[in-house]
Design an enzyme around this catalytic site. Sequence first.
Site, PDB file in Angstrom:
ATOM      1  N   ASP A  12       0.792  -0.918  -0.274  1.00 18.38           N
ATOM      2  CA  ASP A  12       0.129   0.230  -0.008  1.00 18.38           C
ATOM      3  C   ASP A  12       0.600   1.295   0.443  1.00 18.38           C
ATOM      4  O   ASP A  12       2.205   1.491   0.530  1.00 18.38           O
ATOM      5  CB  ASP A  12      -1.003   0.261   1.379  1.00 18.38           C
ATOM      6  CG  ASP A  12      -1.850   1.429   0.782  1.00 18.38           C
ATOM      7  OD1 ASP A  12      -2.676   1.299   0.197  1.00 18.38           O
ATOM      8  OD2 ASP A  12      -2.191   2.081   2.122  1.00 18.38           O
ATOM      9  N   SER A  13       0.670   2.350  -0.399  1.00 15.91           N
ATOM     10  CA  SER A  13       0.879   3.474   0.122  1.00 15.91           C
ATOM     11  C   SER A  13       1.454   3.523   1.278  1.00 15.91           C
ATOM     12  O   SER A  13       2.751   5.015   1.544  1.00 15.91           O
ATOM     13  CB  SER A  13       0.236   4.528  -0.814  1.00 15.91           C
ATOM     14  OG  SER A  13      -0.565   4.832  -0.239  1.00 15.91           O
ATOM     15  N   CYS A  76      -3.754  -1.389  -2.309  1.00 10.86           N
ATOM     16  CA  CYS A  76      -3.791   0.096  -2.358  1.00 10.86           C
ATOM     17  C   CYS A  76      -5.135  -0.284  -3.986  1.00 10.86           C
ATOM     18  O   CYS A  76      -4.456  -0.413  -4.899  1.00 10.86           O
ATOM     19  CB  CYS A  76      -2.420   0.796  -2.708  1.00 10.86           C
ATOM     20  SG  CYS A  76      -2.366   2.114  -2.917  1.00 10.86           S
ATOM     21  N   GLU A 155      -4.828  11.229   8.129  1.00 14.23           N
ATOM     22  CA  GLU A 155      -3.577  11.021   7.854  1.00 14.23           C
ATOM     23  C   GLU A 155      -3.584  12.166   8.912  1.00 14.23           C
ATOM     24  O   GLU A 155      -2.516  11.510   9.994  1.00 14.23           O
ATOM     25  CB  GLU A 155      -2.892  11.601   6.379  1.00 14.23           C
ATOM     26  CG  GLU A 155      -3.193  10.882   5.806  1.00 14.23           C
ATOM     27  CD  GLU A 155      -1.929   9.453   5.809  1.00 14.23           C
ATOM     28  OE1 GLU A 155      -0.578   9.985   6.316  1.00 14.23           O
ATOM     29  OE2 GLU A 155      -2.114   8.669   5.582  1.00 14.23           O
ATOM     30  N   CYS A 187     -10.926   2.944  -1.300  1.00  9.08           N
ATOM     31  CA  CYS A 187      -9.785   3.621  -0.976  1.00  9.08           C
ATOM     32  C   CYS A 187      -9.182   3.406   0.068  1.00  9.08           C
ATOM     33  O   CYS A 187      -9.936   3.001   1.167  1.00  9.08           O
ATOM     34  CB  CYS A 187     -10.176   5.372  -0.760  1.00  9.08           C
ATOM     35  SG  CYS A 187      -8.167   5.967  -0.101  1.00  9.08           S
ATOM     36  N   HIS A 189      -8.203   4.241   3.156  1.00 12.07           N
ATOM     37  CA  HIS A 189      -8.382   4.969   4.030  1.00 12.07           C
ATOM     38  C   HIS A 189      -9.791   5.059   4.389  1.00 12.07           C
ATOM     39  O   HIS A 189      -9.855   5.572   5.476  1.00 12.07           O
ATOM     40  CB  HIS A 189      -7.771   6.330   3.868  1.00 12.07           C
ATOM     41  CG  HIS A 189      -5.762   6.519   3.537  1.00 12.07           C
ATOM     42  ND1 HIS A 189      -5.480   5.960   3.018  1.00 12.07           N
ATOM     43  CD2 HIS A 189      -5.817   7.621   4.619  1.00 12.07           C
ATOM     44  CE1 HIS A 189      -4.249   6.224   3.610  1.00 12.07           C
ATOM     45  NE2 HIS A 189      -3.881   6.678   4.200  1.00 12.07           N
TER      46      HIS A 189
HETATM   47  N1  DGL Z   1      -3.720   3.671  -0.787  1.00  7.69           N
HETATM   48  C1  DGL Z   1      -4.650   4.993  -1.195  1.00  7.69           C
HETATM   49  C2  DGL Z   1      -5.566   3.648  -2.128  1.00  7.69           C
HETATM   50  O1  DGL Z   1      -6.325   3.360  -1.257  1.00  7.69           O
HETATM   51  C3  DGL Z   1      -4.463   5.670  -0.623  1.00  7.69           C
HETATM   52  C4  DGL Z   1      -3.503   6.729  -0.191  1.00  7.69           C
HETATM   53  C5  DGL Z   1      -3.294   7.652  -1.492  1.00  7.69           C
HETATM   54  O2  DGL Z   1      -3.721   8.224  -2.167  1.00  7.69           O
HETATM   55  O3  DGL Z   1      -2.061   6.843  -1.395  1.00  7.69           O
HETATM   56  O4  DGL Z   1      -6.447   4.554  -3.183  1.00  7.69           O
END
Ligand code: DGL
Length: 266
Positions: A12-13, A76, A155, A187, A189
Amino acid sequence: MLAREKAIGLLDSGVGGLTLVKELNRLLPGENIVYFGDTARMPYGPRPPHEVRDFAVEIIEFLAATQDLKLFIVACNTATAVGLAHYQALFPFPILGVLEPGARAALKVSKSRRIGVIGTEGTIASKAYPQVLTALDPEVKVFDKACPLFVLLVENQLVDTPEADKVARSYLRPLQEQGIDTLILGCTHYPLMEHVLARVMGDQVALVNSATATALSARDILAQSDLLNPGQRGWQRFFVSGDPQNFAEIGSKLLGYPLRAYRVVF
Ligand code: DGL
């Protein structure tokens, strides 16, 4: 090492994909897990698709070279939306994304076939969700909306503020006006602010979080190849590209146990 003892890799990011680790812990507690959070390069949402694809390939390559993997999950949404087929063509192990499990789960609960999708700019611009949903059910009507500020609210721990409510109301109004009965939280988050989204959308709209659906898909894939690892507590390793301390702090809170993260510099 037995094939079933190999790990499930995740990327994931940042910390958001830990919502999926939590579901894996619940549904597949014996599995060994390696997780990479690309915290130094997040957010992925506003980046051009080719860049996100290159980052994802770099991370999968790193984990494939250093760990024994039996399955990989692109946790992600943005990285899944811009390149799942590309990753699947490059690596020898099965690679699962979060879009299709989430889309299938939404189709199961929607009665009106009017489904909303929210995600990052990258995910929404890719049109990957409407494509997957209409491929599974050509009758479905999809209404999508990028909600970039949601990631920042999560965040910065601003979810339980009047501002978060205001932002959510303004982003979600067009979807409410379309009379959707199901909303995909597209997403990593967004499950972390699900209570806010539920309050704004009301009880008539079901919120679908892809973490549970993806963990169940992982279980099916492993069961089909007889690779499920039984047991109650697998081991876990966490890698990040940014500050390991910060990740470990947020991650421990999210998962409910202490964890240690190692920094990787590409
Ligand atoms: N992990 C990203 C997603 O699920 C969200 C956070 C980002 O933009 O890096 O799309």
